[in-house]
Design a protein around this motif. Structure first.
Motif, PDB file in Angstrom:
ATOM      1  N   SER A 193       0.336   5.983  23.363  1.00 41.37           N
ATOM      2  CA  SER A 193       1.356   4.932  23.403  1.00 41.37           C
ATOM      3  C   SER A 193       1.510   4.278  22.033  1.00 41.37           C
ATOM      4  N   SER A 232       2.360   0.854  27.482  1.00 41.96           N
ATOM      5  CA  SER A 232       1.198   1.407  28.172  1.00 41.96           C
ATOM      6  C   SER A 232       1.659   2.243  29.357  1.00 41.96           C
ATOM      7  N   GLN A 233       1.341   3.512  29.321  1.00 39.68           N
ATOM      8  CA  GLN A 233       1.702   4.390  30.443  1.00 39.68           C
ATOM      9  C   GLN A 233       1.139   3.825  31.746  1.00 39.68           C
ATOM     10  N   SER A 234      -0.176   3.593  31.756  1.00 42.32           N
ATOM     11  CA  SER A 234      -0.847   3.177  32.995  1.00 42.32           C
ATOM     12  C   SER A 234      -0.531   1.734  33.372  1.00 42.32           C
ATOM     13  N   THR A 254      -4.348  -0.602  30.566  1.00 42.93           N
ATOM     14  CA  THR A 254      -5.287  -0.489  29.451  1.00 42.93           C
ATOM     15  C   THR A 254      -5.797  -1.878  29.054  1.00 42.93           C
TER      16      THR A 254
END
Ligand code: G6P
Length: 616
Positions: free
Chosen positions: A310, A354-356, A359
């Motif tokens: 990211s 942030s993908q998730s 983080t």
């Protein structure tokens, strides 16, 4: 990072938990364990080092059929090496409680010393065992309920946690709590599921409650869910509907999630663009930007914070925003930013990528930036995750669940969102003409098809070419301008899944050091599309060649200069400079995938890594 699953209901507890662990294995996979309780008050814990299938083998001959509730865990080690005894769940010393935990208890040593003074002994090196012992100690000492003991213990704890606790004498109840680590409860028909994300839940129910920080869930058989705060005040129950489907969580005929996700990109990019580039490219509508237009119009500066892949998307975002919106942009590693005593005020816009959405460092950066008065915008993939909830506004990339630990489709989705966001801000700030915006927007609409063509034309070629480079021990990835972050990302991808040393560098900077490494054993991957720096990078290609290094070049179709110098040429279609990162990333994803496969590596679960990093 670490996956938690819990179940209470009339289904087969063991089967549901194991299936859930498989779904969460991407979060960590150095050991796994399960705790099962039955109506007779027998609380059994089974644990095994390694992946979830090791645990299954271990449990083959263990009694598990009579379980009425259970909790389970797949671990990414923080305190103590991966081993059977450090695996979760952990028992309290008297065997009354079992607990699973995701996160880190920062003051665990202090708490442990105090418990040892009271006579407790420990079997593991983990911070988690300290927590379960503390809860049991408080429970016995105060003769209180498990809920009260959990509340009191969590008051003592400094750090991050998502926990689930099971009690021997109370098989009707699971207690779960979170702070800075995710936890979702699924509400089924007479059953509850509990998990670190919704993937183990979706096949049983679409109704979920995302726990908030410092909330405790009480899941009791035959009763509705209850939520309380650490102060024992009732918390609001906000039931959300999942928009996830099971097919999104399966490999769909591909040998690995990573390859599936690489090949999904034409579709995921389309999903990402849908509703945002409208009227056949006449308009770009990024709602989070339009809804907060004054923030973007008045912004004196943009700071982008992120980690890992990211962060590479963030670097591309810097080029996009500076080019299109004429606004200064700083890009920071979230882990550095949070401790750098940042200087921010309400003229700043902070973008967290942030993908998730979980983080830990990025989440902490978001909290700091908001506290300092900046307007904080999130770019995330996972609906309902922490970062979208903690930011002022934001955009989902809508690429569907990414299971492979090495990020691919999420990266291109992030870059696409940043491109549309920059166009949208440029529209508001008047830094591009309508004609310029429309030209790029129309081109965006062609990107999914172009990516599809690249995959069709280059997949076999890269697969064959990868055989030549499988045993190279070092790689250099070089690019300039927009292609520089692409080089960083290409190198990271190779490192992550094939364990080969690869360094990404700005091509011109190479002569200040890395050039010393170049010889016939060190290939360079050079990203050189036809852009305004093309003539410059040609020189860098010559410099590598002059030192005997072999070259894999990613170039624009029809390139006749670098093509003559490079050993292998991967052609991609011509696009405007600002759109090259998405296009040139695709062959680099394939290179890393095939080299890792040739080396026999587990591309979906590379060693030591985890998909969602919820610890510092
Ligand atoms: C981990 C993953 C990477 C990811 C990074 C940041 O290291 O393995 O693929 O880029 O975390 O994750 P985020 O979810 O914040 O994008």
């Amino acid at each position: 990072m670490c996956g938690i699953v819990g179940y209470i209901g009339s289904g087969n507890v063991y089967d549901i938990l194991i299936k859930g662990l498989h779904r969460l294995e991407y979060r960590g996979y150095d050991s796994a364990g399960i705790a099962l309780v039955n109506d007779a008050g027998k609380l059994a814990v089974y644990k095994a080092k390694g992946k979830v299938h090791n645990l299954e083998e271990y449990c083959n001959d263990k009694p598990k059929e009579e379980a009425v509730a259970g909790i389970a865990h797949t671990r990414w080690a923080t305190h103590g090496e991966p081993s059977d005894h450090n695996a979760h769940p952990h028992y309290s010393e008297d065997g009354n409680l079992a607990l699973v935990h995701n996160g880190t208890i920062e003051n665990y040593q202090l708490l442990k010393d105090a418990l040892i003074e009271q006579g407790c002994t420990f079997k593991s090196e983990t911070d988690t065992e300290v927590l379960v012992q503390l809860i049991e100690y408080i429970k016995v000492k105060n003769d209180c309920s498990l809920l009260d003991a959990v509340r009191k213990a969590l008051h003592e704890v400094v750090g991050a946690y998502a926990i689930a606790v099971l009690e021997k004498d109370n098989p009707d109840t699971i207690i779960a709590a979170r702070k800075s680590s995710p936890l979702v409860v699924g509400i089924g028909d007479g059953e509850f599921l509990l998990a670190s994300d919704a993937t183990p839940i979706v096949e049983y129910t679409k109704d979920v409650v995302y726990l908030k920080d410092e909330e405790i869930a009480i899941l009791q058989r035959g009763k509705p869910i209850q939520l309380v705060t650490l102060e024992n005040e009732k918390a609001e129950i906000d039931v959300k509907k999942l928009e996830l489907s099971i097919s999104q969580l399966e490999k769909g005929g591909f040998p690995h999630f990573m390859l599936k996700e690489i090949f999904e990109q034409p579709k995921t990019l389309l999903d990402c663009i849908r509703g945002r580039v409208i009227d056949n490219g006449k308009k770009v509508m990024v709602n989070g930007v339009i809804d907060n237009k004054l923030k973007f119009i008045r912004a004196k500066r943009i700071v982008i914070v992120a980690c890992g892949t990211s962060w590479h998307a963030a670097l591309i975002g810097k080029y996009l925003l500076q080019d299109m919106c004429k606004i200064p942009v700083a890009v920071e590693y979230a882990s550095e930013f949070r401790y750098s005593r940042p200087v921010l005020d309400n003229n700043d816009v902070v973008i967290a990528i942030s993908q998730s959405g979980e983080t830990a460092d990025t989440l902490a950066a978001v909290k700091i930036a908001r506290k300092m008065g900046a307007f904080v915008y999130g770019i995330s993939n996972v609906v309902g995750s922490s970062i979208p909830r903690e930011t002022d506004s934001g955009t989902y990339i809508h690429v569907g669940p990414e299971i492979g630990v090495a990020s691919t489709k999420a990266f291109t989705g992030q870059v696409m969102v940043l491109t549309m966001l920059a166009l949208s801000v440029a529209q508001l700030r008047g830094t591009m003409t309508d004609k310029e915006i429309t030209e790029i927007a129309r081109e965006i609409l062609t990107i999914p098809e172009k990516v599809d063509n690249i995959l069709k034309t280059l997949n076999e070629k890269v697969k064959n070419m990868s055989l030549i480079y499988t045993y190279a021990r070092n790689f250099l990835y070089l690019g300039r301008g927009y292609s520089y972050p692409v080089a960083l990302e290409g190198a990271l991808k190779l490192k992550e899944i094939s364990y080969v040393h690869a360094e990404g560098y700005p091509a011109a900077e190479m002569k200040h050091g890395p050039i010393a490494l170049i010889d016939e054993e060190m290939p360079s991957v050079i990203i050189a599309p036809k852009d305004h720096l093309y003539d410059k990078i040609v020189n860098n290609v010559q410099q590598v060649k002059a030192r005997g290094g072999s070259i894999i070049a990613v170039v624009t179709e029809g390139d006749d200069l670098i093509s003559q110098i490079a050993d292998h040429v991967l052609e991609v279609p011509k696009v405007s400079e600002c759109l090259t990162p998405i296009i040139t990333s695709i062959p680099l994803q394939l290179i890393s995938y095939y080299i890792a496969i040739n080396k026999g590596k587990n591309v979906d679960m590379p060693r030591n890594l985890a998909k969602s990093v919820t610890v510092e």
